[in-house]
Write a protein that holds these residues in place. Structure first.
Motif, PDB file in Angstrom:
ATOM      1  N   ASP A 120       0.845  -1.194   0.000  1.00  0.00           N
ATOM      2  CA  ASP A 120       0.000   0.000   0.000  1.00  0.00           C
ATOM      3  C   ASP A 120       0.881   1.245   0.000  1.00  0.00           C
ATOM      4  N   LEU A 121       0.250   2.394   0.070  1.00  0.00           N
ATOM      5  CA  LEU A 121       0.987   3.648  -0.014  1.00  0.00           C
ATOM      6  C   LEU A 121       2.049   3.758   1.073  1.00  0.00           C
ATOM      7  N   ALA A 122       1.666   3.457   2.309  1.00  0.00           N
ATOM      8  CA  ALA A 122       2.606   3.609   3.427  1.00  0.00           C
ATOM      9  C   ALA A 122       3.785   2.660   3.277  1.00  0.00           C
ATOM     10  N   GLN A 123       3.532   1.421   2.850  1.00  0.00           N
ATOM     11  CA  GLN A 123       4.623   0.455   2.675  1.00  0.00           C
ATOM     12  C   GLN A 123       5.545   0.867   1.537  1.00  0.00           C
ATOM     13  N   THR A 124       4.950   1.358   0.450  1.00  0.00           N
ATOM     14  CA  THR A 124       5.765   1.799  -0.683  1.00  0.00           C
ATOM     15  C   THR A 124       6.666   2.954  -0.276  1.00  0.00           C
ATOM     16  N   ALA A 125       6.102   3.934   0.430  1.00  0.00           N
ATOM     17  CA  ALA A 125       6.886   5.094   0.867  1.00  0.00           C
ATOM     18  C   ALA A 125       8.000   4.670   1.818  1.00  0.00           C
ATOM     19  N   GLY A 139       7.887  10.169  13.414  1.00  0.00           N
ATOM     20  CA  GLY A 139       8.202  11.021  12.276  1.00  0.00           C
ATOM     21  C   GLY A 139       7.377  10.711  11.046  1.00  0.00           C
ATOM     22  N   THR A 140       6.538   9.682  11.129  1.00  0.00           N
ATOM     23  CA  THR A 140       5.727   9.268   9.984  1.00  0.00           C
ATOM     24  C   THR A 140       4.327   9.843  10.110  1.00  0.00           C
ATOM     25  N   THR A 141       3.893  10.569   9.118  1.00  0.00           N
ATOM     26  CA  THR A 141       2.637  11.314   9.204  1.00  0.00           C
ATOM     27  C   THR A 141       1.455  10.421   9.550  1.00  0.00           C
ATOM     28  N   LEU A 142       1.286   9.329   8.836  1.00  0.00           N
ATOM     29  CA  LEU A 142       0.111   8.483   9.061  1.00  0.00           C
ATOM     30  C   LEU A 142       0.160   7.802  10.419  1.00  0.00           C
ATOM     31  N   ASP A 143       1.352   7.404  10.875  1.00  0.00           N
ATOM     32  CA  ASP A 143       1.468   6.812  12.211  1.00  0.00           C
ATOM     33  C   ASP A 143       1.140   7.849  13.281  1.00  0.00           C
ATOM     34  N   ALA A 144       1.634   9.076  13.088  1.00  0.00           N
ATOM     35  CA  ALA A 144       1.358  10.138  14.055  1.00  0.00           C
ATOM     36  C   ALA A 144      -0.129  10.468  14.079  1.00  0.00           C
ATOM     37  N   ARG A 183     -11.971  10.600  15.723  1.00  0.00           N
ATOM     38  CA  ARG A 183     -11.741   9.413  14.904  1.00  0.00           C
ATOM     39  C   ARG A 183     -12.205   9.635  13.462  1.00  0.00           C
ATOM     40  N   GLY A 184     -13.387  10.229  13.313  1.00  0.00           N
ATOM     41  CA  GLY A 184     -13.895  10.476  11.963  1.00  0.00           C
ATOM     42  C   GLY A 184     -13.001  11.408  11.184  1.00  0.00           C
ATOM     43  N   ASP A 185     -12.499  12.465  11.844  1.00  0.00           N
ATOM     44  CA  ASP A 185     -11.589  13.398  11.185  1.00  0.00           C
ATOM     45  C   ASP A 185     -10.301  12.687  10.785  1.00  0.00           C
ATOM     46  N   ALA A 186      -9.796  11.840  11.676  1.00  0.00           N
ATOM     47  CA  ALA A 186      -8.550  11.122  11.387  1.00  0.00           C
ATOM     48  C   ALA A 186      -8.718  10.191  10.195  1.00  0.00           C
ATOM     49  N   VAL A 187      -9.858   9.519  10.115  1.00  0.00           N
ATOM     50  CA  VAL A 187     -10.106   8.613   8.987  1.00  0.00           C
ATOM     51  C   VAL A 187     -10.147   9.397   7.680  1.00  0.00           C
ATOM     52  N   GLN A 188     -10.832  10.536   7.692  1.00  0.00           N
ATOM     53  CA  GLN A 188     -10.903  11.349   6.472  1.00  0.00           C
ATOM     54  C   GLN A 188      -9.524  11.847   6.055  1.00  0.00           C
ATOM     55  N   LEU A 189      -8.725  12.312   7.024  1.00  0.00           N
ATOM     56  CA  LEU A 189      -7.384  12.792   6.708  1.00  0.00           C
ATOM     57  C   LEU A 189      -6.500  11.656   6.201  1.00  0.00           C
ATOM     58  N   ASP A 190      -6.619  10.495   6.830  1.00  0.00           N
ATOM     59  CA  ASP A 190      -5.833   9.331   6.395  1.00  0.00           C
ATOM     60  C   ASP A 190      -6.185   8.960   4.958  1.00  0.00           C
ATOM     61  N   ASP A 191      -7.487   8.861   4.682  1.00  0.00           N
ATOM     62  CA  ASP A 191      -7.923   8.507   3.321  1.00  0.00           C
ATOM     63  C   ASP A 191      -7.421   9.534   2.302  1.00  0.00           C
ATOM     64  N   ALA A 192      -7.581  10.811   2.638  1.00  0.00           N
ATOM     65  CA  ALA A 192      -7.186  11.871   1.709  1.00  0.00           C
ATOM     66  C   ALA A 192      -5.680  11.862   1.490  1.00  0.00           C
ATOM     67  N   TYR A 193      -4.923  11.707   2.567  1.00  0.00           N
ATOM     68  CA  TYR A 193      -3.454  11.718   2.448  1.00  0.00           C
ATOM     69  C   TYR A 193      -2.983  10.559   1.577  1.00  0.00           C
ATOM     70  N   ARG A 194      -3.557   9.379   1.809  1.00  0.00           N
ATOM     71  CA  ARG A 194      -3.171   8.217   1.005  1.00  0.00           C
ATOM     72  C   ARG A 194      -3.505   8.442  -0.477  1.00  0.00           C
ATOM     73  N   PHE A 195      -4.682   8.997  -0.739  1.00  0.00           N
ATOM     74  CA  PHE A 195      -5.075   9.207  -2.135  1.00  0.00           C
ATOM     75  C   PHE A 195      -4.169  10.240  -2.798  1.00  0.00           C
ATOM     76  N   LEU A 196      -3.928  11.358  -2.120  1.00  0.00           N
ATOM     77  CA  LEU A 196      -3.121  12.417  -2.716  1.00  0.00           C
ATOM     78  C   LEU A 196      -1.667  11.984  -2.886  1.00  0.00           C
ATOM     79  N   ARG A 197      -1.138  11.255  -1.911  1.00  0.00           N
ATOM     80  CA  ARG A 197       0.229  10.748  -2.053  1.00  0.00           C
ATOM     81  C   ARG A 197       0.316   9.711  -3.171  1.00  0.00           C
TER      82      ARG A 197
END
Length: 994
Positions: A159-164, A382-387, A399-413
């Motif tokens: 996935d995105l995080a593993q690739t990065a 130091g990792t954005t998604l882990d933080a 939690r809902g905000d975090a899920v939306q940010l996680d989804d958006a960050y993964r898609f944009l990255r």
């Protein structure tokens, strides 16, 4: 040649499989390299599954041409894992296709499909680079490793995080290999120095892009016995050589630039410093952004022990950065500067830096980390998604905000990765060419309409990021938490007790029990409370009664403990937490109203509850009448109306308190007159709407849709003047007029029943604040009938009206019921209250006599007249009777005086030259201050009063509401006496004739 019919069939199949240039594809399939398998459905389906089938086919033909034998083709056709990997890469990356064409044997790097191949780490990549002994061979080996990462990425194996993370690990291995080459080239330099390479930015955060600068910082030390200066110079040569090996362009291209500009003093500072030099710089000179950058610092190459020493020395400074003056505003300002510097032509396409882009997520996460991570080590990643995940787990982000940010960050990255993968070029701009957009959309799994779907998803995610960035990054609570002393961000019992005593809590033992009840345990609720409470304690302490504020907060929290939105509102939504703290510690009235309906806390935020902006009379009346219409019977209907009144009284009281106290985001610069008008208008409109609801309920229950007589309620006194306070009675007159064909007696009986039932229903004991209807200003006072017909009023006022009644009618204004009847009542009394002949001397003397008598009879025994806001010299009565005398004398010729509102009439009198601007200002100031004091007394004590409280704590609370800080109660009383004394001098001149 292929027969035309067969060609047409192939052409169609190619279109169906996603080829955009079937003719060119047919020619490639007819080539010698592919002719044997040109009709193999397995190959066509595999090509059709890629991001760009045309690109994949072209790359495959080039590779086969360079390969020169059938081994690869046979393996590709037979082995699905390799087929998917190879064609997936060829269809997504023209740059890697070029690499394979130059190094056709590198396709073997894609054959492995074992567990250790799925998620390789630094050691595996180091083995892949082990044979590289010079910059050219290092580039070839690097691209070979990159090929395997890209294959796993495009096939969805990672996935995105593993690739990065893999890209960061490959960068780590590459830096180590480059440093080894540099050391081998300069063994003498390597012998005298220790050199540690610290990765920063995305490499340090284990979240690297395909093509990105690799940010580093270098730390050098002398080996035992070596000269420090010589060692630093040697380390600098090694570091410079290592950077050139990675950055310079050769026949095999470049790897990536190594950027050391995040070092102390940037490009103006030495490339390599000793550890002590680094530490001295960060302790004395570093700017806020430099500590933010250190969040991602990680030793990756060179002397491992030195690298760990560097992190250990600087990490404490990172987690103290939030204590710097203006830390939060500085970070916010830096983010705004980044956006401002984006070219206008690129801002909408900028994936990384633009509004709603990747940097918005990263800055919001890093700011929250730096503020809350001081006391919560779980946030120090130091990792954005882990933080982000840790922030959500700790309750710092919903939690809902975090899920939306996680989804958006993964898609944009993922978008960013696939854009860069195509040419292996460093870019963050979304392409404009439709072919590029199509390939990008297909690479992300969007196949139905790739361009439209991509655009829609991209805009959806950037919109979510923009909204959540504003919510989290500019959260008022954040700056307040950052300003806490280091040990206060999370409360311990001992630290809390010391803080409570220092803040002025009178009973720290009880306060500690409340804190324990609120914040103990491991629940998410307790975690959020532990974040909120240190800040709330300071806000409570800014009041005259912090103990009451904390107690009230516990009561509200207990009442709403299982309500999911409550703590989320306080943490996330604007100034809700600070507003609540102000309201709960400002006195009894607002907390009492809130305890009866704790869900009204939602009004303190900025969301759908409407915030603290008071509602119009029309809006209130519409809501109340709708509630009455749904109710089962008059009692339930009036109960519903009183419930709306309770909520809106709380909204008004909260708006008044917040406007008076101010907030840390908006220091108080309140217009005292505007706050008086806000309260007076809001409470008066609310009373009107409540009476309208009670009237509708009574009529509906007793007579159905139509009452036998038209009926109107006329507001009098402060009610008619839109000047009601929180505890004011509603002075009214009731008027009716029989409908056509209805007997006078029947109409009168119906009107009297309506009045009696309205008063009874509104005075039924309940937890809601009472609404007392006072009709004593009616003709003949308490001896006269409660309700009269319009004709009866006309007859009475024509024959029997007294001077005080004309004066009282200056405030008459329809407030509920039949609008036409109300208008006609006003037309009836206008000649009486605005007499064309003005007032004779006898009438003026009678008004003066009545005023003196009223003050003498009604002044409470033992009260200090100079501090009595209603009847004392310079108080409300003085100002209002003076204004009303001007209205009676001049209202007929001065249109502006024909108003029920004291301040408006005063302004009109000044404009007409009936009093000087100075005198008008003095009277207005005194009237506003007296009204504010009465409102303050009601807010503080929970019951009405016309003079200052005698208790020290209540008096201090009134002072705080009026803008007087601790220790300035005496100044408040002196200012009131001085203001009233000046007003009385004007009254003596204007009302009593000097």
């Amino acid at each position: 040649m292929t027969a035309p019919g067969r060609r047409s069939s192939t052409f169609t199949r190619l279109l169906r499989h996603g080829f955009t240039d079937p003719s060119a594809a047919e020619r490639l399939l007819d080539s010698a390299e592919l002719s044997a398998v040109r009709n193999d459905p397995v190959l066509l389906e595999a090509l059709g599954a890629t991001a760009d089938p045309d690109l994949a086919l072209h790359g495959l033909v080039r590779l086969l041409e360079a390969q020169g034998d059938r081994e690869l083709l046979d393996t590709v056709i037979a082995a699905k894992p390799l087929r998917d990997r190879l064609l997936g890469v060829l269809g997504a990356s023209a740059a890697l296709a070029d690499h394979l064409a130059r190094h056709p044997g590198d396709w073997h790097a894609l054959v492995m499909y074992e567990p250790r191949d799925l998620h390789p780490g630094v050691e595996e990549f180091e083995r892949g680079l082990a044979e590289a002994t010079d910059p050219v061979s290092l580039r070839v080996a690097y691209r070979r490793c990159l090929l395997s990462i890209a294959a796993r990425d495009v096939c969805g194996t990672t996935d995105l995080a593993q690739t990065a993370a893999e890209l960061a690990d490959l960068a780590t291995a590459t830096l180590r290999a480059a440093l080894a080459i540099a050391r081998a080239a300069a063994p003498d330099d390597a012998a005298v120095c220790r050199l540690a390479v610290i990765a920063m930015g995305k490499c340090g955060g284990h979240e690297l892009n395909y093509v990105s600068d690799v940010d580093v910082i270098f730390v050098g030390e002398a080996v035992d016995g070596a000269d420090e200066g010589k060692a630093v110079r040697a380390a600098t040569k090694l570091a410079s050589h290592m950077m050139r090996i990675c950055s310079e362009t050769t026949v095999e291209g470049s790897i990536w630039p190594v950027d050391a500009n995040l070092r102390p003093e940037g490009r103006n500072g030495p490339l390599v410093r000793t550890l002590s030099s680094h530490l001295a710089y960060y302790q004395r000179w570093a700017k806020t952004w430099e500590f933010q950058a250190l969040l991602k610092a990680r030793p990756v190459a060179g002397d491992a022990e030195l690298g760990e020493d560097y992190i250990a020395a600087l990490e404490p400074l990172v987690w103290k950065a939030a204590e710097r003056e203006n830390f939060v505003p500085d970070v916010q300002k830096m983010r705004r500067r980044v956006v401002e510097n984006i070219p206008v032509t690129e801002i909408e396409r900028e994936l990384k830096l633009g509004p709603g882009g990747l940097r918005d997520v990263e800055f919001a996460v890093q700011l929250l980390q730096l503020v809350h991570g001081r006391s919560d080590a779980s946030l120090r990643s130091g990792t954005t998604l882990d933080a982000l995940q840790a922030l959500a787990a700790g309750g710092y982000v919903g939690r809902g905000d975090a899920v939306q940010l996680d989804d958006a960050y993964r898609f944009l990255r993922s978008m960013e990765h696939r854009i860069q993968l195509y040419r292996l070029r460093r870019t963050h701009l979304v392409p404009e060419d439709e072919a590029d957009l199509r390939r990008l959309g297909r690479s992300l799994g969007l196949r139905a309409d790739p361009v439209a779907e991509l655009t829609r998803e991209w805009k959806r995610h950037t919109g979510a990021v923009r909204r959540l960035h504003e919510k989290l990054f500019y959260r008022p609570l954040l700056d307040a938490v950052a300003q806490l002393a280091p040990g206060e961000a999370r409360l311990s019992a001992e630290a809390a007790r010391e803080r409570l005593v220092a803040l002025g809590y009178a009973d720290p033992a009880s306060a500690l029990r409340h804190l324990e009840a609120l914040a103990s345990g491991v629940s998410r609720k307790a975690a959020i409370q532990r974040t909120l409470l240190p800040v709330l304690l300071g806000w409570f302490a800014d009041s005259a009664d912090p103990d009451a504020g904390l107690l009230n907060f516990r009561k509200v929290s207990d009442a709403l403990g299982k309500t999911p939105w409550y703590l989320r509102l306080l943490r996330d939504e604007g100034a809700a937490a600070e507003n609540l703290a102000r309201v709960l510690s400002a006195g009894r009235l607002a907390p009492d109203l809130l305890m009866r309906a704790p869900e009204a806390v939602a009004l303190l935020g900025d969301g759908d509850g409407g915030g603290l902006e008071t509602r119009s009379r029309a809006h209130l009346e519409q809501e109340i009448l709708a509630a009455v219409g749904r109710a089962d019977g008059a009692v339930q209907a009036v109960t519903a109306a009183r419930g709306v009144r309770r909520r809106e009284l709380f909204r008004t009281a909260a708006a008044d308190i917040v406007g008076s106290y101010g907030t840390e985001a908006q220091p108080v610069e309140a217009d005292q007159g505007a706050l008086v008008d806000l309260v007076g208008g809001a409470v008066s409109d609310l009373t009107s709407a409540t009476l309208a609801g009670a009237l509708r309920a009574v009529v509906r229950e007793g007579w159905g849709d139509t009452l036998p007589t038209r009926f109107a309620v006329i507001g009098m006194g402060r009610f008619g003047g839109h000047e009601l306070g929180y505890g004011s009675d509603a002075d009214v007159l009731f008027v009716h007029e029989p409908r056509d064909g209805v007997e006078e007696r029947e109409a009168s009986d119906a009107a009297n029943k309506v009045v009696s039932e309205m008063r009874r229903l509104l005075q039924i004991p309940s937890a809601d604040p009472p609404l007392l209807i006072d009709a004593d200003l009616r003709p003949e006072g308490k001896s006269g009938p409660l309700v009269r017909s319009l004709k009866s009023y006309e007859a009475y006022y024509r024959r029997w009206s007294l001077g005080w009644e004309a004066q009282a009618l200056l405030r008459a204004e329809p407030v509920a019921g039949d609008e036409e009847l109300g208008r006609r009542f006003v037309e009836l009394v206008d000649p009486l209250r605005y007499p064309t002949a003005g007032l004779g001397d006898d009438a003026v003397r009678e008004i003066r006599r009545l005023k003196a008598r009223m003050e003498s009879e009604r002044m409470p025994r033992g009260a200090d007249p100079k501090l009595h806001t209603k009847l004392g010299p310079g108080g409300l009565s003085d100002v209002e009777w003076t204004v009303q005398l001007l209205q009676l004398r001049h209202g007929a010729e001065v249109a502006g005086l024909r108003t029920t509102r004291t301040r408006a009439a005063l302004t009109a009198a000044r404009t007409a030259g009936l009093l000087s601007e100075e005198n008008a200002g003095i009277l207005d100031e005194a009237w506003v201050l007296a009204t504010r004091v009465r409102n303050a007394v009601m807010l503080v004590r929970g019951r009405a009063g016309d003079t200052f409280p005698s208790g020290a704590r209540e008096l201090a609370a009134v002072g705080r509401y009026l803008g007087y800080g601790p220790g300035h109660v005496g100044d408040m009383l002196d200012d009131y006496r001085r203001t009233a004394r000046r007003a009385r001098a004007v009254v003596d001149d204007l009302f009593y004739g000097g």
